[in-house]
Each structure stands twice: as C-alpha cells, then as structure tokens.
Enzyme design. Structure first.
Site, PDB file in Angstrom:
ATOM      1  N   GLY A  29       0.781  -1.242   0.000  1.00 21.54           N
ATOM      2  CA  GLY A  29       0.000   0.000   0.000  1.00 21.54           C
ATOM      3  C   GLY A  29       0.804   1.278   0.000  1.00 21.54           C
ATOM      4  CB  SER A  30       4.245   2.241  -0.967  1.00 22.01           C
ATOM      5  OG  SER A  30       4.343   1.929  -2.327  1.00 22.01           O
ATOM      6  CG  ASN A  31       1.457   3.543  -5.727  1.00 16.90           C
ATOM      7  OD1 ASN A  31       1.809   4.610  -6.236  1.00 16.90           O
ATOM      8  ND2 ASN A  31       2.041   2.391  -6.021  1.00 16.90           N
ATOM      9  CE  LYS A  81      -7.657 -12.193  -5.942  1.00 20.76           C
ATOM     10  NZ  LYS A  81      -7.479 -13.581  -6.375  1.00 20.76           N
ATOM     11  CB  ILE A 132     -12.299  -3.915 -11.636  1.00 20.30           C
ATOM     12  CG1 ILE A 132     -11.145  -3.337 -10.806  1.00 20.30           C
ATOM     13  CG2 ILE A 132     -13.597  -3.171 -11.363  1.00 20.30           C
ATOM     14  CD1 ILE A 132     -11.388  -3.300  -9.320  1.00 20.30           C
ATOM     15  CG  ASN A 158      -3.970  -0.221 -12.541  1.00 19.45           C
ATOM     16  OD1 ASN A 158      -3.762  -0.395 -11.333  1.00 19.45           O
ATOM     17  ND2 ASN A 158      -3.329  -0.906 -13.471  1.00 19.45           N
ATOM     18  CG  HIS A 165       1.343  -1.464 -15.607  1.00 16.81           C
ATOM     19  ND1 HIS A 165       0.892  -2.706 -15.197  1.00 16.81           N
ATOM     20  CD2 HIS A 165       2.401  -1.695 -16.422  1.00 16.81           C
ATOM     21  CE1 HIS A 165       1.632  -3.639 -15.758  1.00 16.81           C
ATOM     22  NE2 HIS A 165       2.559  -3.064 -16.515  1.00 16.81           N
TER      23      HIS A 165
HETATM   24  C1  GAR Z   1       3.108  -0.888  -7.589  1.00 13.41           C
HETATM   25  O1  GAR Z   1       4.402  -0.923  -8.129  1.00 13.41           O
HETATM   26  C2  GAR Z   1       2.080  -0.868  -8.701  1.00 13.41           C
HETATM   27  O2  GAR Z   1       2.489  -0.154  -9.836  1.00 13.41           O
HETATM   28  C3  GAR Z   1       1.984  -2.323  -9.028  1.00 13.41           C
HETATM   29  O3  GAR Z   1       1.982  -2.966  -7.774  1.00 13.41           O
HETATM   30  C4  GAR Z   1       2.779  -2.199  -6.881  1.00 13.41           C
HETATM   31  C5  GAR Z   1       1.985  -1.978  -5.609  1.00 13.41           C
HETATM   32  O4  GAR Z   1       2.787  -1.366  -4.634  1.00 13.41           O
HETATM   33  N1  GAR Z   1       0.796  -2.603  -9.787  1.00 13.41           N
HETATM   34  C6  GAR Z   1       0.774  -3.494 -10.768  1.00 13.41           C
HETATM   35  O5  GAR Z   1       1.737  -4.186 -11.050  1.00 13.41           O
HETATM   36  C7  GAR Z   1      -0.557  -3.584 -11.497  1.00 13.41           C
HETATM   37  N2  GAR Z   1      -0.435  -4.365 -12.687  1.00 13.41           N
HETATM   38  P1  GAR Z   1       2.132  -0.698  -3.357  1.00 13.41           P
HETATM   39  O6  GAR Z   1       1.237  -1.752  -2.700  1.00 13.41           O
HETATM   40  O7  GAR Z   1       3.303  -0.370  -2.473  1.00 13.41           O
HETATM   41  O8  GAR Z   1       1.369   0.511  -3.794  1.00 13.41           O
END
Ligand code: GAR
Length: 205
Positions: free
Chosen positions: A11-13, A90, A92, A106, A108
C-alpha cells in the site's frame, strides 16, 4: 471528490495518495479502502488514519452476483466518484467498470502497452523489462477497461534502467516515480481536467 482505493498489498501508493489528500494537495476524501487480502499492509495504515476498510473476497460469496453486489453497495455507500487501483491484484468486475465508466484508474510499473497484461504485475514486470534489455522503463496511469492494462493512457513518466539494476533496485526507483505521479493525476481528475475523446485522453493545463 470521494475516492475509493482498492489495494492488495503493502500500500505504498495508497499512503502517497493519502498523504497528498491530508496535505490538501488534492481536494478529496478517501471514505473507503477495499482489499481482497486480510493481511495487506494497507489495512493497518488505513485504520490508523480513520479510513473505513472493507475486505471483499470472491471466495466469501457462493454467487458471483452477490460478490459484485457487495462491491457496488460499498462503493455507493461511500458516494464514490473515482475508484483508484493502487496495487490491486484482482480483476475489477465488468459491472463495476460499467457503473464507473472512465472513473476507474490504475497505476502500472512500466510503459504500457509494453509489459502489461495478465500476470504482469509487481516484480514480474521489472524482470521482463530487464530481460528485454530495455534502457528505459517507467510508470503508466490509465483508465481501467475490461481488458487488462488496455485502457486509455492518462499519464506516463520514464525511468532510466541503470547498468547493474536488478528487479528490486529497478522496482524501488519506479515506485518513487509512481508516488510522485499518481496523486498529480488524481488532482487533475478532481479538477475535471481529464477528458476522454475517442479513447484518447486529453488533459487541460
Ligand atoms: C506498484 O508498483 C504498482 O504499480 C503495481 O503494484 C505495486 C503496488 O505497490 N501494480 C501493478 O503491477 C498492477 N499491474 P504498493 O502496494 O506499495 O502501492
């Protein structure tokens, strides 16, 4: 604007977005975090910050329709304007995408349409970028459509691949860029400055 965040992991984003909201860089609230993973790190952070969390898993419902109904109900109760996927692993459901058409985004960790699609998430993406010998990778924020990683691209930012990078070092550098880019896109959306015309995105300054 009310944002529902979907996340599955650390969940850093989510944290970076919440920080921007708390610092009033975005005129928005986050009244809902949805996760499919009861062990996700984002849950603790949400709870500490007073954000309601719902764990919604397909396996907890015998019927798919009930699962979808539950998602839609939580989203409606939170008066959701925008759904933000932040490391949500997952798919949607189509019904949610229909209801929130061009209101699901999203992030990526690569430059789509390269290195996207089913199975392309997390370190798989960075491994593929390194295996391909790319000198540049990056971050893409896009609208979510029914096909994985194929929705209209809203914003992209490049990240150099350095000699000697491994998937972890590259992921860390890309993640820093994600944290800078995502909230800025959300702010533009909240200002009504993101338009989709013929599947292409235009952003007003
Ligand atoms: C992030 O790097 C995001 O871009 C990626 O998962 C990570 C989640 O990090 N998403 C994907 O690969 C989607 N296809 P976070 O939990 O620290 O936010």
């Amino acid at each position: 604007m009310k944002i529902a965040v979907f996340a599955s992991g650390r969940g850093s984003n989510f944290k970076a977005i919440l920080k921007a909201v708390n610092e009033k860089k975005i005129n928005a609230e986050i009244p809902l975090l949805i996760t499919n993973n009861p062990d996700a790190g984002c849950i603790e952070y949400a709870t500490e910050n007073g954000i309601p969390v719902q764990i919604v898993r397909r396996k907890d419902f015998s019927l798919r329709e009930e699962f979808v109904k539950s998602l839609l109900l939580f989203l409606a109760k939170a008066e959701t304007d925008l759904i933000v996927l932040a490391g949500y692993m997952k798919k949607i459901p189509d019904e949610v995408l229909d209801k929130y058409h061009n209101r699901v985004i999203n992030i990526h960790p690569a430059l789509l349409p390269s290195f996207g699609g089913k199975g392309m998430y997390g370190s798989n993406v960075h491994k593929a970028v390194l295996n391909a010998g790319c000198k540049v990778t990056g971050v893409t924020v896009h609208f979510v459509v029914k096909e994985y990683d194929r929705g209209p691209i809203i914003a992209q930012q490049c990240v150099d691949v350095m000699q000697g990078d491994n998937p972890e070092t590259l992921a860390a550098r890309v993640l820093e860029t994600e944290h800078q880019l995502y909230w800025r896109v959300i702010r533009k959306f909240s200002e009504g400055k993101i338009k989709v015309v013929n599947n292409k995105v235009f952003i007003e300054e």
